[in-house]
Design a protein around this motif. Structure first.
Motif, short mmCIF file in Angstrom:
data_model
loop_
_atom_site.label_atom_id
_atom_site.label_comp_id
_atom_site.label_asym_id
_atom_site.label_seq_id
_atom_site.Cartn_x
_atom_site.Cartn_y
_atom_site.Cartn_z
N ASP A 1 0.86 -1.31 0.25
CA ASP A 1 0.12 -0.14 -0.43
C ASP A 1 0.67 1.61 0.19
OD1 ASP A 1 -1.40 1.95 1.86
OD2 ASP A 1 -3.28 0.99 1.33
N PRO A 2 0.63 2.41 -0.98
CA PRO A 2 1.73 3.41 -1.20
C PRO A 2 1.59 4.44 -0.25
CG PRO A 2 -0.40 3.45 -2.98
CD PRO A 2 -0.38 2.11 -1.95
N ASN A 3 0.43 4.75 1.00
CA ASN A 3 0.63 4.84 2.13
C ASN A 3 0.99 4.77 2.85
OD1 ASN A 3 -1.90 6.76 0.92
ND2 ASN A 3 -3.29 5.29 0.88
N VAL A 4 1.72 3.24 3.00
CA VAL A 4 1.93 2.70 4.16
C VAL A 4 3.38 2.76 4.43
CG1 VAL A 4 2.34 0.64 5.26
CG2 VAL A 4 0.26 0.32 4.65
N ARG A 5 3.33 2.72 2.94
CA ARG A 5 4.98 2.85 2.19
C ARG A 5 5.82 4.02 2.90
NH1 ARG A 5 7.58 -0.47 -2.66
NH2 ARG A 5 6.60 -2.96 -1.93
N MET A 6 4.56 4.82 2.10
CA MET A 6 5.25 6.47 2.39
C MET A 6 4.94 6.74 3.56
SD MET A 6 6.88 9.56 1.29
CE MET A 6 6.26 9.23 -0.23
N LEU A 7 4.11 6.39 4.51
CA LEU A 7 4.77 5.70 5.89
C LEU A 7 6.01 6.33 6.33
CD1 LEU A 7 1.24 6.41 8.10
CD2 LEU A 7 3.14 8.11 7.91
N ALA A 8 6.23 4.50 6.24
CA ALA A 8 7.77 3.91 6.72
C ALA A 8 9.16 4.62 6.30
CB ALA A 8 7.24 2.22 6.09
N ALA A 9 8.40 5.19 4.81
CA ALA A 9 9.59 5.43 3.89
C ALA A 9 10.23 6.72 4.86
CB ALA A 9 9.30 5.53 2.96
N ARG A 10 8.79 7.41 5.39
CA ARG A 10 9.98 9.01 6.72
C ARG A 10 9.91 8.66 7.04
NH1 ARG A 10 3.34 11.66 6.65
NH2 ARG A 10 4.94 13.47 7.92
N ALA B 1 13.36 9.77 8.74
CA ALA B 1 13.36 10.81 10.19
C ALA B 1 14.23 10.09 11.18
CB ALA B 1 11.68 11.18 11.04
N SER B 2 14.78 8.43 10.91
CA SER B 2 15.71 7.46 12.09
C SER B 2 17.32 7.57 11.33
CB SER B 2 15.03 6.81 12.44
OG SER B 2 14.69 5.70 11.60
N ALA B 3 17.38 7.82 10.16
CA ALA B 3 18.66 8.02 9.63
C ALA B 3 18.75 6.44 8.93
CB ALA B 3 19.54 8.26 10.43
N GLN B 4 17.57 5.61 8.73
CA GLN B 4 17.57 4.64 8.50
C GLN B 4 17.69 4.69 6.95
OE1 GLN B 4 15.90 0.75 10.57
NE2 GLN B 4 14.77 2.49 11.68
N LEU B 5 18.67 4.93 5.59
CA LEU B 5 18.51 5.51 4.95
C LEU B 5 17.97 4.64 3.49
CD1 LEU B 5 20.66 9.23 5.15
CD2 LEU B 5 18.18 8.89 5.30
N ARG B 6 19.05 3.55 3.79
CA ARG B 6 19.22 3.06 3.19
C ARG B 6 17.72 1.65 2.81
NH1 ARG B 6 22.72 2.13 -0.98
NH2 ARG B 6 25.14 2.09 -0.04
N ARG B 7 16.95 1.54 3.78
CA ARG B 7 15.39 1.07 4.20
C ARG B 7 14.75 2.24 3.63
NH1 ARG B 7 14.73 -2.16 9.66
NH2 ARG B 7 15.47 -3.61 9.60
N ALA B 8 14.78 2.92 3.84
CA ALA B 8 14.40 4.34 3.69
C ALA B 8 14.21 4.49 1.48
CB ALA B 8 14.49 5.77 3.97
N GLU B 9 15.07 4.49 0.60
CA GLU B 9 15.28 3.95 -0.47
C GLU B 9 15.09 3.45 -1.07
OE1 GLU B 9 19.67 3.25 -3.47
OE2 GLU B 9 19.40 3.76 -1.12
N GLU B 10 15.16 2.17 -0.34
CA GLU B 10 13.75 1.07 -1.02
C GLU B 10 12.55 1.43 -1.14
OE1 GLU B 10 13.11 -4.31 0.24
OE2 GLU B 10 14.86 -2.37 1.41
N LEU B 11 12.01 1.79 0.06
CA LEU B 11 10.99 2.26 -0.22
C LEU B 11 10.31 3.03 -1.07
CD1 LEU B 11 9.36 1.72 3.39
CD2 LEU B 11 8.76 -0.04 1.76
#
Length: 260
Positions: free
Chosen positions: A194-203, A207-217
């Motif tokens: 779900d894009p809404n779930v993905r976007m919130l998780a990416a944010r 914000a928590s500097a888990q940048l590789r995971r943010a990049e993936e989403l």
């Protein structure tokens, strides 16, 4: 209707607040009200063990067991000076109610989620009252509590996935991205596409500097919808924070005037 009491049994105002709720319920003429204790610390550095016991009491025996344990905790702490942060003291008090607690079996993940839910809806300490996502803090009179119940009576119940999205959004707004990820975890497992779930998780990852995971989403979101300019902007910022300026540049060039 359920009214939740966000109370710390070691706090001085705990049973003042509880007594006022009891007085309010004597004035209440609406549908039956369930009263449930929820975990809140009067002092952020305080022990969570008494709160965990109360949580486990409710999970295993409902409001009746929880209320009995809460009363004993208060009496032991306020009248007898007992150390109710001591696990042995807590177990002995619980046994007085005829219950043999097993805190090792308590659902600590759900307990943590409950504390995060309180933070998300605006519980900043003990005591506080809530119905759904409405919160009443301060020093309300029984009459004010009754009015609060009336105002909350017709609030619709939200589906769990919508409730979790709103809580995660609120935690991001309160600068707690790791808490937001705890709340989002079941949604990522069940609705990970779900894009809404993905976007919130990416944010939250950003914000928590888990940048590789943010990049993936974010990469997946941009590939799915190249016109999602916020996802593109955040992807550019993610590259930028990793020192990957060349990869960040085209994304930021398209979006920086929109979001900077």
């Amino acid at each position: 209707m359920r009214i939740e009491l966000w109370l710390d049994p070691t706090g001085g105002w705990t049973f003042v607040a509880k007594n006022r709720v009891d007085a309010a319920l004597e004035l209440w003429d609406g549908d039956p009200v369930e009263v449930v204790w929820r975990p809140a610390l009067a002092d952020p550095r305080g022990s969570v063990e008494p709160l965990l016991l109360l949580w486990h009491a409710y999970e295993t025996g409902g409001t009746e067991r929880q209320a009995a344990v809460a009363d004993l905790l208060w009496r032991a702490h306020s009248l007898e000076g007992a150390d109710i942060t001591d696990p042995e003291v807590l177990s002995a008090l619980a046994r007085e109610t005829g219950w043999e607690p097993d805190l090792a079996a308590a659902d600590r993940v759900a307990f943590r989620e409950e504390m995060l839910r309180g933070k998300a809806i605006g519980v900043t300490g003990s005591p506080a009252l809530s119905v759904g996502e409405r919160v009443l803090t301060g020093d309300p009179t029984p009459e004010q509590i009754v009015e609060f119940l009336r105002d909350s009576a017709d609030d619709p119940a939200l589906p769990d996935e919508v409730r979790r999205l709103r809580l995660a959004e609120a935690l991001l707004g309160r600068k707690d991205p790791l808490g937001a990820l705890v709340i989002l975890k079941p949604l990522l497992e069940e609705f990970g596409g779900d894009p809404n779930v993905r976007m919130l998780a990416a944010r939250a990852y950003f914000a928590s500097a888990q940048l590789r995971r943010a990049e993936e989403l974010l990469t997946a979101l941009v590939e799915r919808d190249p016109g999602d300019f916020y996802a593109r902007y955040l992807l550019g910022r993610t590259y930028q924070r990793q020192g990957r300026a060349a990869e960040a540049a085209p994304h930021l060039a398209l979006t920086e005037t929109m979001f900077d």
